[in-house]
Design an enzyme around this catalytic site. Structure first.
Site, short mmCIF file in Angstrom:
data_model
loop_
_atom_site.label_atom_id
_atom_site.label_comp_id
_atom_site.label_asym_id
_atom_site.label_seq_id
_atom_site.Cartn_x
_atom_site.Cartn_y
_atom_site.Cartn_z
N PHE A 284 41.66 25.18 40.78
CA PHE A 284 42.38 24.86 42.02
C PHE A 284 43.00 26.14 42.56
O PHE A 284 43.73 26.82 41.86
CB PHE A 284 43.43 23.80 41.69
CG PHE A 284 44.28 23.35 42.86
CD1 PHE A 284 43.89 23.53 44.17
CD2 PHE A 284 45.49 22.71 42.63
CE1 PHE A 284 44.68 23.11 45.23
CE2 PHE A 284 46.29 22.27 43.67
CZ PHE A 284 45.88 22.48 44.98
N CYS A 285 42.68 26.48 43.81
CA CYS A 285 43.25 27.64 44.49
C CYS A 285 43.00 28.91 43.68
O CYS A 285 41.86 29.20 43.33
CB CYS A 285 44.73 27.38 44.76
SG CYS A 285 45.54 28.62 45.81
N VAL A 286 44.02 29.69 43.37
CA VAL A 286 43.83 30.91 42.58
C VAL A 286 43.25 30.58 41.21
O VAL A 286 42.51 31.39 40.63
CB VAL A 286 45.16 31.68 42.43
CG1 VAL A 286 44.97 32.95 41.62
CG2 VAL A 286 45.75 32.00 43.79
#
Length: 557
Positions: A284-286
């Site tokens: 998720f994301c980074v």
């Protein structure tokens, strides 16, 4: 004392430096005289109309701004005129920013700076100009002001503007409550294994890697909106990385450490506990950027550790990285390297979580800053209890060297997507070497990872790919459980993934409700047969250390 001649330049502005200054000013962004004249004429026309309306010679336009929705703003002619003039000034400054003759990045920075000034200058932000707050103070005999000062003093002690009642939540008690155990820990993370909710589970385990710039429990806020609990209830053996909130003892760690001793180590432990060579993995994301990098490192070592890969609002191609792009250039990255990085004169330092939290809040200042300044301090209102905003304020630090590497090689130089360009953990990196099928998700209104940027992951990875776009933003688009029946998502009518994301969108069909059900069916197809659920967490080698959510997530920045 020497006597200055009549035509001498002022001290410090002698001929040569002054000439250089004028030359530099000549290259500053400018507005064409024609465009400026049109803006001035239009402004005078609208300002005159507002003044005439205030004198009863016409009708002022509707405001349509919730900051000025209270009847007190309309009841006072002075406040009404001031509001209209403020909005006109804000619109005009915004139009001026659009007319600046400059490259796209410079214009974006100017627009951002102008909007920050306009939002900060709102009359609603000042007690002397806010008739709604004034009336509340009068009606309460000053009690709202007294409470506001108490809230202000409390926030000064906390070091940030409160967005929610932080005393209403406790990690492990009423957020992050899905049952599980810590089965591994090192200096970077704890690994959580969640207790099964079904009699049988899929053979392949499922590992989630959340962003290290936030705490993992955005994926486990409450039982009814927990992506973690949903995956467990769907019959997956679920493991989650809970990143440590770094302190000075680990401020020297770099990107390679987060890959080798973070994501790769988590994959190894899950493989050993489950006895499976391949696992399903989600980033998720980074966390998605870290996970994809780790899988590419393993691929360079001849290992295909993932049976499937899910990337939620993740950047791999940083060519268009949303509003955050305006903060990144060579000068800003060098400054970070000189103050936080591995080669900084005073040694590596931490990037403190509150700095990151403040930056993200000012991406939406009216909603996440000034709204609370007005409510908390001018009106004396205690912010309501809201789990999402509690998580948002539970900030985390980052080791400076890791953060500087990430800034330079992704946001600034966009090298992660280039095969063979980077060496990570001693391996030449090629994201295209990951053979796993990939589920890529982007949120349509995401201002941090624009959906078009998330879509470009489909052009980098070589496994069989599926792209789905959800409604709403970076967090609300992801955390959208099916039971709520909210929002919608888009799926293309064919499996084709053209290079142009807009071409994909033209072929996509909108479906009501959450994308989770589509993803769950896709994940199950890669999860293997069912077998009896484990009776105890971990294994003989990796025994339970403590109950979930563990110690690491409870450490404050």
């Amino acid at each position: 004392m020497a006597t200055r001649k009549k035509n001498d330049a002022p001290p410090g502005m002698e001929a040569q430096p002054f000439a250089e200054l004028m030359q530099q000013m000549a290259h500053l962004p400018q507005i064409s005289p024609t465009a400026l004249a049109e803006l001035q004429a239009d402004y005078l026309k609208q300002a005159t109309a507002l003044w005439n309306a205030s004198l009863g010679q016409g009708e002022a336009p509707a405001v349509g701004d919730r900051r000025f929705a209270a009847p007190e703003w309309r009841a006072s002619p002075a406040a009404s005129f001031m509001t209209q003039l403020y909005l006109l000034n804000g619109r005009t400054l915004g139009r001026m920013a659009e007319q600046v003759e400059a490259d796209d990045k410079t214009k974006a920075r100017i627009r951002f700076a102008v909007q920050q000034f306009v939002d900060a200058a709102s009359p609603s932000n000042f007690l002397a100009l806010n008739p709604e707050a004034q009336k509340l103070a009068l009606d309460s005999h000053g009690e709202t002001l007294a409470r506001g000062l108490q809230h202000l003093w409390g926030d000064v002690q906390r070091g940030h503007v409160s967005q929610t009642d932080e005393s209403a939540f406790e990690v492990g008690k009423n957020v992050a409550t899905t049952a599980g155990s810590i089965v591994f820990e090192n200096e970077l993370f704890q690994l959580i294994e969640y207790a099964p909710l079904t009699k049988t589970v899929h053979a392949r385990p499922f590992l989630l890697v959340p962003p290290c710039i936030n705490k993992f429990y955005i994926l486990d806020l409450q039982p009814d909106n927990s992506l973690i609990r949903y995956a467990v209830s769907e019959g997956h053996r679920v493991f989650v990385v809970s990143w440590r909130n770094p302190d000075d003892s680990v401020k020297h760690l770099g990107w390679d450490d987060y890959i080798e001793h973070g994501a790769v180590q988590a994959i190894r432990v899950v493989q050993e506990i489950s006895g499976q060579e391949q696992i399903n993995a989600l980033g998720f994301c980074v966390g998605g950027t870290i996970l994809a990098t780790a899988l590419a490192v393993l691929a360079a070592r001849g290992e295909q550790a993932a049976a499937s890969l899910t990337l939620l609002t993740t950047l791999l191609d940083f060519a268009d990285n949303g509003i955050l792009d305006i903060f990144v250039d060579e000068a800003s990255v060098r400054l970070r390297e000189a103050t936080l990085g591995a080669e900084a004169p005073q040694g590596p330092q931490l990037l403190h979580g509150q700095e990151l939290a403040t930056t993200f809040s000012f991406l939406r200042p009216n909603d996440l800053v000034w709204n609370y300044v007005v409510g908390n301090y001018l009106k004396g209102e205690a912010p309501p209890a809201f789990d999402l905003l509690y998580w948002n304020g539970d900030s985390t630090n980052l080791p400076g060297p890791m953060y500087c590497w990430y800034l330079r090689h992704t946001y600034l130089q966009n090298e992660l997507k280039q095969p063979g360009r980077l060496t990570v953990c001693g391996e030449t990196l090629d994201l295209g070497a990951i053979e796993a099928p990939v589920y890529v998700y982007g949120s349509r209104e995401d201002h941090i990872v624009p959906w078009q940027a998330a879509y470009r992951n489909t052009q980098i990875l070589n496994g069989k790919k599926r792209f789905v776009m959800g409604a709403s933003g970076h967090i609300a688009g992801v955390i959208n459980p099916p039971a709520k029946g909210k929002r919608s998502h888009w799926i293309a009518r064919s499996a084709a993934l053209p290079a142009d994301p807009e071409a994909w969108l033209k072929s996509a069909t909108e479906h009501p409700g959450s994308w989770w059900t589509d993803w769950s069916a896709w994940l199950a197809s890669h999860a293997g047969p069912r077998k009896p659920a484990p009776k105890a967490p971990g294994s003989r080698k990796f025994k339970a250390i403590e109950p979930a959510p563990g110690r690491y997530v409870k450490v404050k920045a």
